[in-house]
Write an enzyme that holds these catalytic residues in place. Structure first.
Site, PDB file in Angstrom:
ATOM      1  N   LYS A   1       0.896  -1.117  -0.086  1.00  0.00           N
ATOM      2  CA  LYS A   1      -0.103  -0.043  -0.054  1.00  0.00           C
ATOM      3  C   LYS A   1       0.859   1.425  -0.011  1.00  0.00           C
ATOM      4  CE  LYS A   1      -1.894   3.160   1.745  1.00  0.00           C
ATOM      5  NZ  LYS A   1      -1.528   4.352   1.307  1.00  0.00           N
TER       6      LYS A   1
ATOM      7  N   GLU B   1       8.680   2.631  11.146  1.00  0.00           N
ATOM      8  CA  GLU B   1       9.893   3.607  11.159  1.00  0.00           C
ATOM      9  C   GLU B   1       9.083   5.003  11.064  1.00  0.00           C
ATOM     10  OE1 GLU B   1      12.887   3.589  11.940  1.00  0.00           O
ATOM     11  OE2 GLU B   1      12.941   1.535  12.439  1.00  0.00           O
TER      12      GLU B   1
ATOM     13  N   CYS C   1      13.519  11.957   6.292  1.00  0.00           N
ATOM     14  CA  CYS C   1      13.266  11.378   7.692  1.00  0.00           C
ATOM     15  C   CYS C   1      14.357  11.878   8.519  1.00  0.00           C
ATOM     16  CB  CYS C   1      12.727  10.005   7.897  1.00  0.00           C
ATOM     17  SG  CYS C   1      13.868   8.946   7.218  1.00  0.00           S
TER      18      CYS C   1
ATOM     19  N   GLU D   1       8.054  17.630  14.302  1.00  0.00           N
ATOM     20  CA  GLU D   1       8.743  17.292  12.943  1.00  0.00           C
ATOM     21  C   GLU D   1       7.863  18.200  11.714  1.00  0.00           C
ATOM     22  OE1 GLU D   1       7.912  13.439  10.651  1.00  0.00           O
ATOM     23  OE2 GLU D   1       9.831  13.638  10.422  1.00  0.00           O
TER      24      GLU D   1
HETATM   25  P1  NAD Z   1       2.046   9.398   6.369  1.00  0.00           P
HETATM   26  O1  NAD Z   1       2.165   8.871   7.749  1.00  0.00           O
HETATM   27  O2  NAD Z   1       1.013  10.471   6.106  1.00  0.00           O
HETATM   28  O3  NAD Z   1       1.857   8.379   5.510  1.00  0.00           O
HETATM   29  C1  NAD Z   1       2.713   7.207   5.232  1.00  0.00           C
HETATM   30  C2  NAD Z   1       1.854   5.765   4.741  1.00  0.00           C
HETATM   31  O4  NAD Z   1       0.834   5.374   5.689  1.00  0.00           O
HETATM   32  C3  NAD Z   1       0.914   6.470   3.409  1.00  0.00           C
HETATM   33  O5  NAD Z   1       0.961   5.090   2.545  1.00  0.00           O
HETATM   34  C4  NAD Z   1      -0.485   6.620   4.075  1.00  0.00           C
HETATM   35  O6  NAD Z   1      -1.596   6.436   2.955  1.00  0.00           O
HETATM   36  C5  NAD Z   1      -0.478   5.388   5.043  1.00  0.00           C
HETATM   37  N1  NAD Z   1      -1.468   5.818   6.260  1.00  0.00           N
HETATM   38  C6  NAD Z   1      -1.770   7.076   6.558  1.00  0.00           C
HETATM   39  N2  NAD Z   1      -2.481   6.816   7.671  1.00  0.00           N
HETATM   40  C7  NAD Z   1      -2.643   5.763   7.988  1.00  0.00           C
HETATM   41  C8  NAD Z   1      -3.639   5.156   8.836  1.00  0.00           C
HETATM   42  N3  NAD Z   1      -4.354   5.504   9.943  1.00  0.00           N
HETATM   43  N4  NAD Z   1      -3.349   3.342   8.950  1.00  0.00           N
HETATM   44  C9  NAD Z   1      -2.544   2.970   7.924  1.00  0.00           C
HETATM   45  N5  NAD Z   1      -1.936   3.719   6.885  1.00  0.00           N
HETATM   46  C10 NAD Z   1      -2.131   5.206   7.025  1.00  0.00           C
HETATM   47  O7  NAD Z   1       3.448   9.797   6.006  1.00  0.00           O
HETATM   48  P2  NAD Z   1       4.131  10.607   4.550  1.00  0.00           P
HETATM   49  O8  NAD Z   1       3.620  12.074   4.564  1.00  0.00           O
HETATM   50  O9  NAD Z   1       3.847   9.801   3.556  1.00  0.00           O
HETATM   51  O10 NAD Z   1       5.474  10.415   4.912  1.00  0.00           O
HETATM   52  C11 NAD Z   1       6.151  11.667   5.976  1.00  0.00           C
HETATM   53  C12 NAD Z   1       6.526  10.798   7.127  1.00  0.00           C
HETATM   54  O11 NAD Z   1       7.381   9.784   6.949  1.00  0.00           O
HETATM   55  C13 NAD Z   1       7.405  11.800   7.875  1.00  0.00           C
HETATM   56  O12 NAD Z   1       6.942  11.737   8.958  1.00  0.00           O
HETATM   57  C14 NAD Z   1       8.768  11.107   7.841  1.00  0.00           C
HETATM   58  O13 NAD Z   1       9.783  11.219   8.946  1.00  0.00           O
HETATM   59  C15 NAD Z   1       8.493   9.493   7.746  1.00  0.00           C
HETATM   60  N6  NAD Z   1       9.706   8.962   7.210  1.00  0.00           N
HETATM   61  C16 NAD Z   1      10.502   7.956   8.006  1.00  0.00           C
HETATM   62  C17 NAD Z   1      11.343   7.353   7.493  1.00  0.00           C
HETATM   63  C18 NAD Z   1      11.987   6.370   8.431  1.00  0.00           C
HETATM   64  O14 NAD Z   1      12.821   5.570   7.956  1.00  0.00           O
HETATM   65  N7  NAD Z   1      11.920   6.609   9.976  1.00  0.00           N
HETATM   66  C19 NAD Z   1      11.649   7.222   6.061  1.00  0.00           C
HETATM   67  C20 NAD Z   1      10.727   8.298   5.451  1.00  0.00           C
HETATM   68  C21 NAD Z   1       9.949   9.024   5.791  1.00  0.00           C
END
Ligand code: NAD
Length: 480
Positions: free
Chosen positions: A175, A248, A282, A379
């Protein structure tokens, strides 16, 4: 430019979603450019995808390691053969610069190859048994793995989840983020072209609803998630104690600069970490904790580096900072600039939207940021940098650790003793000495502390990642 008609992949077939509802993705550097239209998957679509993957897991789990490795190798070659096109698609869909996109496109096949090799290294142990028999362990696939991913590395992060999951013999329901559906589809195409049995992979486009349905499905034995801390917590809550979950999440990554640092080098390291990928990494740098003796000189250099960024469409020559990836990213950036000013921090440079038909901004640098301010704690995931002062290493460590996150932290110094002390005392999963907080090697375990990660299976790279995708069984055999 081509407008892509996106499809889900479920039960071994490309298929539109059942509801007929779709979402559109536009180029963030040119909002008039429609990249494609994709199914907004419902819970029903996810359920069908998981059903197909249950069958796929039985099939793929029985495939020999050689076959699993061959598929990942062939998928890697497929991606490499199309690298030039993929770079352009990645810039168009996500907004990276050409150089940033080329880096990601070159890494993804390497990740797949790394995990292809790991398929051969899944091993157990044997133990002496009192009756002359044998006790041994074997590592078996979990079954169906759910992979929920963000948009900022739409090929690379999924390849570090789907690669090891498939290498271990699991089927995967993927997904991806709705911000980067096209690149997600390309990864699935690569795996299918590489010879993966179609039932062993499913792709469900869509947003939080589809992700939540995947996490809630009891047939999914493990979910690997990368994204925001808020969404990660929701996934974790849905999983319960008997299914595996690897999260993560966010970061608020500091760089400490001591008074002996080469300030030109320090400014380069900070600018790369803070403004690379338009601040959307991130592990990107969001705080600078500078020794008071060098604070002002360093601030001037970093502000100059921010002002020197050539912001624009990543496909244009000379551009070294692309747009923010989406409208919600732009809003968040502008909100936090306002919050910083309202809280009393001083905006030294940047912090505004640029003219043009994209989400272009000038990177923002704040000084006088107190630890309790929101721009020091939350963040932002954009090019906003907060400067703080420290009188020595002790205070710098305390400020660096004053965060609920713990993903990456850096120090710039020529003093190895103090660098090692920082590495020991830093409450962070990744510590960088004289390097940007961003950037990591695929062979090395990676994962955060605190709110940046689940503290169970946190390896997002390296061979220890395979442990998440296999479950261990202990077998006792008596000779009669
Ligand atoms: P997001 O949390 O909005 O979305 C991430 C994924 O989760 C997407 O596929 C989204 O559709 C899905 N999602 C959202 N709500 C959900 C729920 N309630 N249940 C299940 N799935 C759900 O994050 P984003 O905007 O796509 O990415 C940015 C974030 O990702 C930042 O916080 C960044 O720090 C983090 N990030 C972390 C790492 C790491 O390795 N620690 C790497 C890259 C990005």
């Amino acid at each position: 430019m081509t407008v892509h008609e996106g499809l889900n992949f479920a039960g071994g077939e490309w298929t539109p979603g059942t509801s007929g509802v779709t979402f559109r993705r536009h180029n963030p550097a040119d909002l008039g450019d429609l990249v494609g239209e994709f199914p907004e998957s419902s819970a029903e679509d996810v359920e069908a995808a998981v059903s197909g993957a249950v069958e796929g897991a039985a099939l793929w789990g029985a495939a020999p390691a050689e076959k699993r490795a061959d598929v990942l190798e062939a998928a890697a070659r497929w991606l490499e053969e199309r690298a030039d096109d993929l770079v352009v698609e990645l810039v168009r869909e996500e907004g990276k610069t050409r150089a940033e996109a080329a880096m990601e496109i070159s890494r993804t096949p390497r990740n797949l190859r790394f995990y292809a090799a790991e398929a051969h290294r899944i091993e157990g142990r044997s133990y002496p048994a009192a009756d002359g028999g044998i006790v041994y362990t074997r590592r078996e696939p979990v079954g169906v793995v759910g992979a929920i991913t963000p948009w900022n590395f739409p090929l690379n992060i999924p390849s570090r989840k789907i690669g090891p999951a498939l290498a271990a013999g699991n089927a995967v329901v993927f997904k991806p983020s709705p911000v980067t559906p096209l690149l997600a589809q390309r990864l699935v195409e690569a795996l299918l072209a590489g010879g993966l049995p179609p039932q062993a992979i499913a792709l469900v486009h869509g947003g939080a609803e589809a992700g939540a349905a995947l996490a809630a499905d009891e047939r999914v034995g493990a979910v690997t998630f990368t994204g925001s801390t808020a969404a990660g917590r929701a996934v974790h809550a849905a999983m319960g104690p008997s299914r595996r979950c690897q999260l993560e999440m966010g970061g608020k990554n500091p760089v400490v600069v001591l008074e002996d640092a080469d300030l030109d080098r320090a400014a380069q390291i900070i600018a790369k970490g803070a403004f690379g990928l338009s601040g959307q990494a991130c592990t990107g740098t969001s705080r600078v904790i500078a020794h008071e003796a060098v604070h002002d000189e360093l601030l001037e250099r970093v502000a100059r580096a921010a002002d020197a960024k050539a912001v624009g469409n990543g496909l244009e020559a000379g551009v070294d900072m692309g747009p923010l990836a989406a409208g919600f990213q732009l809003e968040k950036f502008l909100d936090y600039v306002r919050i910083g000013e309202d809280e009393g921090a001083e905006l030294v440079t940047g912090g505004r939207r640029l003219e043009g038909d994209g989400y272009f901004v000038r990177p923002a640098v704040f000084e006088g940021v107190a630890p309790e301010m929101r721009i020091a704690r939350e963040e932002i995931f954009g090019p906003v940098l907060a400067f703080q002062r420290a009188s020595g290493l002790g205070e710098a460590v305390a400020l660096a650790n004053a965060t609920e996150y713990g993903l990456s932290a850096g120090i710039v110094t020529r003093d190895l003793e103090r660098a090692l002390e920082f590495a020991r005392r830093s409450r962070s999963g990744l510590v960088k000495v004289n390097q940007p907080t961003s950037g990591m090697a695929m062979t090395v375990p990676f994962g955060g502390l605190g709110e940046s990660s689940t503290q169970t299976f946190k390896e997002q790279a390296g061979p220890s990642m395979m442990l998440f995708y296999t479950q261990e069984k202990s077998i006792y055999i008596s000779p009669r």
